[in-house]
Design an enzyme around this catalytic site. Structure first.
Site: not given
Length: 498
Positions: A479, A167, A266, A300
């Site tokens: 992160e 994406n 993630e 996301c």
């Protein structure tokens, strides 16, 4: 397997996607290939070689060798200077990266030119100095009454497998590669099979910036029983960082258990937005339109569940409907285009299946729900209408499962307690968004939401030094800034008796 020059020309498309290993573009004469498709047109733009187990091993061994050599022995300042040159190299070839990213994703130039490519360069600059904040020391009294100094050092983890999504290909790949390299690691990148171009192009920039051969490697292919599985199963990979769907993360985690290797994930999301009646409703509608429809919902952090306090519910739904219907689909190179296609026909079929499920489960379709009419040149693309629903039950498929398209369900609520409960009623916990002008409520609600990132009166407002990651099924680890050190380095203690 032979080496060859760059498959990229100045702004030109490449005809064959090959691996980048040990500082060279390499191809295997008998490699399987697949078509790379432009999602905006449906046209084949390249033939991509699938890296087999032998090629993956070659990349890992190149990374392992480089990790024991010059790169690991450089000072933090030396590595930081090279990373700044990488950032400058991305900017110098901005048009090449932009063309490659847009061919792979079909996203509008208005988005890719202002987000994807600038952030790709920024990631290297932000992490260039990350190791300067890494060390600490303490003193202690020893059992015999003496004194000792304890200090910690952060050693590179080793060879990092970087498995990337489609994406935001350059942005999310460099978000992982930059801190990994800053900490002295070496990497083998497996970009999504849908979007390999910018990862390959970055190989040239790395080489020109002075990154030693073998520090940055790229292998192409699919996931299970293919390149991705060969890479994450490889015994000489020391850690795996991955962004993508939760099911794939679970498979990678099982692979990483062999050898007890760390992971940073993630994963999926079903992000909630809480819109309170005391908010600035015009600003809330404007920003929510971005949080639902940006990149055709393929983000996301996208908001797929909207909970709106009842006194402003009808006004909010009408306002968001107007924003959805004002979006313009069309030529991605047209600066007025505001909504691009989905990544593939396969993904469009998946999203359309949710549109159908919503209808079958009694949703009121506020707008959208189908495929737009496109001009002939774009008719083969993976276009879809931005879509809003109301009226679904809280356990409906479209309310509980991640869709990853330009769509959202809108539901009314009455009070703060109900809103928080609705937002937390999900196995995911990546991000949330709250709109209110009550400062006390803002802090109170944000602290109760079970998500890694919680925006108030904003969305996608990112400080790259802040911790980023998901809760529950949305990921493991954090992160960003110095938080990336926790994954990309191994902390060691040295104790010296004085």
């Amino acid at each position: 397997m032979t080496s060859k020059l760059s498959p990229f020309g100045a702004g030109a498309a490449y005809s064959r996607g090959i691996a980048f290993i040990d500082g060279q573009y390499v191809e295997a004469t008998d490699a399987a290939v697949y078509d790379n498709i432009n999602p905006a047109t449906g046209e084949v733009i390249a033939q991509i070689e699938v890296a087999d187990e032998v090629m993956v091993d070659r990349a890992v061994q190149a990374a392992r060798k480089a990790g024991r050599g010059q790169w690991r022995l450089m000072s933090d300042d030396q590595r930081a200077e090279i990373m700044r040159r990488v950032a400058a190299g991305i900017e110098a070839r901005f048009d090449d990266f932009l063309a490659a990213e847009m061919r792979d994703t079909g996203k509008p130039v208005s988005l890719a030119s202002h987000l994807d490519i600038p952030r790709g360069a920024a990631n290297f600059r932000v992490f260039a100095d990350v190791m300067k904040h890494a060390n600490e020391s303490t003193t202690m009294t020893t059992p015999d009454g003496g004194r000792a100094i304890n200090y910690s050092i952060r050693a590179p983890l080793g060879v990092i497998a970087v498995v990337c999504p489609w994406n935001l290909p350059l942005l999310l790949m460099t978000w992982k590669v930059a801190p990994a390299l800053a900490c002295g690691n070496t990497v083998v990148v497996k970009p999504s099979e849908e979007t390999p171009s910018t990862a390959l192009l970055l190989g040239e920039v790395m080489r020109d910036a002075g990154v030693p051969d073998g520090v940055y490697n790229v292998v192409n292919g699919f996931g299970g029983a293919s390149t991705g599985e060969f890479l994450t199963n490889h015994p000489d990979v020391d850690g795996v960082t991955f962004t993508g769907e939760t099911g794939t993360g679970e498979a990678i985690m099982r692979a990483a258990a062999r050898g007890v290797r760390p992971v940073s994930f993630e994963l999926g999301g079903k992000n909630a937005g809480l819109i309170f009646a005391d908010c600035n409703i015009e600003a809330a509608i404007e920003t929510t339109a971005r949080s639902v429809f940006a990149n055709a919902g393929q983000v996301c952090l996208q908001t797929e569940r909207l909970y709106v306090q009842r006194p402003i519910f009808d006004q909010f739904v009408a306002g968001l409907k107007a924003k959805a219907e004002a979006l313009k689909v069309g030529d991605p190179w047209d600066k007025s285009t505001t909504l691009g296609p989905l990544i593939s026909q396969e993904h469009r079929n998946k999203v359309l299946s949710y549109y159908e499920a919503a209808r079958q489960q009694g949703a009121e379709t506020v707008t959208g729900g189908g495929i737009p009419d496109m001009e002939e040149a774009l008719a083969g693309g993976s276009w879809i209408q931005p879509t809003l629903w109301t009226g679904l039950a809280d356990d409906a498929k479209c309310v509980t499962e991640e869709i990853f398209g330009p769509c959202a369900h809108i539901r009314p609520f009455d009070d703060e307690e109900e809103a928080v409960a609705l937002a937390n009623n999900s196995p995911y916990g990546l991000a949330s968004m709250t709109w209110t002008n009550d400062v006390s409520r803002a802090h109170r609600v944000a602290s109760q939401l079970e998500a890694g990132t919680n925006w108030v009166n904003a969305w996608f407002l990112r400080d790259l030094r802040a911790p980023f990651g998901g809760s529950k099924r949305s990921g493991i680890g954090r992160e960003g800034g110095t938080h990336s050190l926790e994954f990309y380095t191994e902390l060691r203690n040295v104790c010296i008796k004085l």
